[in-house]
Design a protein around this motif. Sequence first.
Motif: not given
Length: 385
Positions: A92-93, A297, A335, A332, A56, A295, A95-96, A99-100, A89
């Motif tokens: 997708g930020a 959801d 996202g 993932r 990462d 890694y 969407r992450h 999701l959180a 990435e």
Amino acid sequence: MITMRTPVLLAAGALLLQVSHACRATEEYSFEATSFSTAAASSGDAEPLRLLKTSDDDSGTWVTEEEKIHEYMLKHVHFMDVTETQELEELGASRHAALAKRQSPYPAPSRQSIANPIIARLVQNNVQSTITGLSNIYNRYYRGSYAATSASYVLNAVRSAASSNPAITVRQFTHSFNQPSVIATIPGTSPRRVIVTAHYDSINSASVTGRAPGADDNASGVASILEALRALAAARYAPGNTLEFHFYGGEEGGLLGARDVFNRYAADNVDVLAVLNQDMTGYSTNNVIAVYTDYVDAGLTTYMRRLVPVYTTLGLVTDRCGYGCSDHAAARAAGYPASYVCADTMSDSSPYIHTANDTPRGSFYAHALQHSRLTVGFLVEGSFW
């Protein structure tokens, strides 16, 4: 599967940034590679470099293709090739973040009366035929002499499986290497998508040009979702949410195919409700199904743990890869809610993968068919979300 059977997992815990013409339409998606930065071009007329990341926090290292093979792939270093998907990435930020904050759990499995008659259409001999057919190709290395051969085999197999339902479309998604991914779509009344995935390339970790039948890794996963597609097509199943089947090239080269596809989906704001990745569905000395918990959801993984005993007759175990070990890591990164299911735990997985000895075994077929059952159940349930 990007995994190595060594005593110590290098870069453990690091997130990898990672034949019928009855179908109504067959189209090809082209992938335009992002232009290399000046750092990506070595002096003179040397080949373009590849950007690899091992964690990462890794800012990335530019290497030649030969260095990628000899210093990473053959030395069992876990890495992600992000050369053409450096923005994934970032895409997708948001969407992450969403999701959180998500509160609603996936609904309890409740569509057995619809799924079970389709499951009854699954045929073990079809699974066996796919595993042996792919394994008979000398190797399926994404940059090798047989890359195009394996791509043609998969395209024709997907067309054939889908052929009984003319509403299903089959298309190729081309990459910067000569092994396009294949996507089959069962259109729903909603454009939201529920996706199942498997990679079809193989590799010999001693020599990328060596014999690599890849029966478990990952002809078995291809066979599992391909037979689910055939059964759903034969049933003329008409879903609510759109269902997709992804067969990726280039997984062993750093999740290349999956990252390309999900990079496009993220850029186009495709609404993906869930992704189920299956990599190695044949070899299981414990006769179980393993749901992986890192890694991925968390909500979707909890749901998969509920789904296994409903749609299969196998025991359930859980495990962790310690890194983004297969194509779910690409979903993932974009996202999207992703999950990963395998035939067994890391410690009890096949000792033959990435060698010439990953050949078909009689025990594979019934086990991979159980994964087909799970695939049908997942897609039918997901079509109602």
